[in-house]
Design an enzyme around this catalytic site. Structure first.
Site, short mmCIF file in Angstrom:
data_model
loop_
_atom_site.label_atom_id
_atom_site.label_comp_id
_atom_site.label_asym_id
_atom_site.label_seq_id
_atom_site.Cartn_x
_atom_site.Cartn_y
_atom_site.Cartn_z
N GLY A 146 4.52 -1.48 10.57
CA GLY A 146 3.68 -1.88 9.43
C GLY A 146 4.52 -2.32 8.25
N ASP A 158 6.17 -5.70 12.64
CA ASP A 158 4.83 -6.19 12.25
C ASP A 158 4.60 -7.55 12.89
OD1 ASP A 158 2.47 -7.04 10.69
OD2 ASP A 158 3.09 -5.52 9.24
N GLY A 216 -1.83 -8.99 9.88
CA GLY A 216 -2.73 -8.05 9.21
C GLY A 216 -3.48 -7.17 10.18
N PHE A 226 0.84 -1.20 0.00
CA PHE A 226 0.00 0.00 0.00
C PHE A 226 0.87 1.25 0.00
CE2 PHE A 226 -1.93 -3.47 2.45
CZ PHE A 226 -3.04 -3.74 1.66
N HIS A 270 -4.90 1.18 11.40
CA HIS A 270 -5.47 2.51 11.22
C HIS A 270 -6.69 2.77 12.08
CE1 HIS A 270 -2.40 2.89 8.42
NE2 HIS A 270 -3.04 3.26 7.34
#
Ligand code: SAH
Ligand code: MG
Length: 207
Positions: A43, A68, A72, A17, A141
């Site tokens: 992330g 991370d 997810g 992303f 987020h």
């Protein structure tokens, strides 16, 4: 600032992303921060942004940590907007982006400068002691997760170091507001706004 062609090929082949223009801005900011100390991102996902940070770390003779749990974020899970069934481990039915990350940094030839830190952001932040030249917040987020990352990690940014925040939208019609709230909080805490490139915002901790 643009990556060399070989690394750009790796970035393009890596799921993630990070639009290329924002990646270029991330790279430029990481080169600046890398003058001050090591780089760290929250992330990793499949390693797309890590390749930009790794390239900057190599140029500055430092390292890039990438944190991370590889399971997810909420928004990456099945049924959500940013889900990709290819990153689900068929053996467990859970997301596992770690193998993708390892392949990306291997293909980039950056295994000596990118350090994967596998785990939950907050306990790692609590145990962290090394001042950072560059911090990139691009984890979950949701409001509490994003603000938790800021509270856990921003204090590790050294004087003169750079803080970068991704997916900042000041208009709610364009995206979730948590990263924008983090940016506002950083400004209130004395970080000086530097650049805006798409949804990537950078700030600097005064000397
Ligand atoms: N920077 C990446 C995208 C990151 S997506 C790119 O360039 O493509 C957000 C990532 O944050 C996901 O992989 C998710 O697993 C991770 N994440 C979310 N909350 C986390 C937490 N509390 N601790 C560690 N990682 C987290
Ligand atoms: Mg992002």
């Amino acid at each position: 600032m643009t990556l060399d062609a070989r690394l750009l090929d790796v970035v393009r082949a890596t799921k993630g992303f990070m639009p290329e223009e924002e990646g270029d801005a991330l790279y430029a900011a990481a080169l600046e921060g890398g003058r001050v100390g090591p780089l760290l991102e929250i992330g990793t996902y499949c390693g797309k942004s890590a390749v930009y940070l790794g390239a900057a770390a190599r140029e500055r003779g430092t390292v890039a940590f990438s944190v991370d749990h590889h399971r997810g974020s909420e928004e990456n899970q099945a049924g959500w907007e940013h889900h990709d069934h290819e990153v689900v481990d068929p053996a467990t039915g859970r997301m596992d982006t770690l193998p993708f990350f390892r392949r990306a940094i291997e293909a980039a030839g950056l295994e000596d400068v990118i350090v994967g830190v596998v785990g939950h952001s907050l306990p790692i932040a609590r145990a962290w002691r090394t001042p950072l030249g560059f911090l990139f917040i691009d984890g979950g987020h949701a409001e509490d997760i994003a603000m938790g990352d800021y509270e856990g990690w921003a204090r590790h940014v050294a004087p003169g170091g750079v803080l970068a925040i991704h997916d900042v939208f000041d208009n709610p019609d364009d995206g979730g507001q948590a990263p924008f709230h983090v940016w506002q909080r950083a400004v209130a805490d004395g970080f000086e706004p530097d650049a805006i490139n798409g949804s990537l915002r950078t700030l600097r901790r005064p000397q």
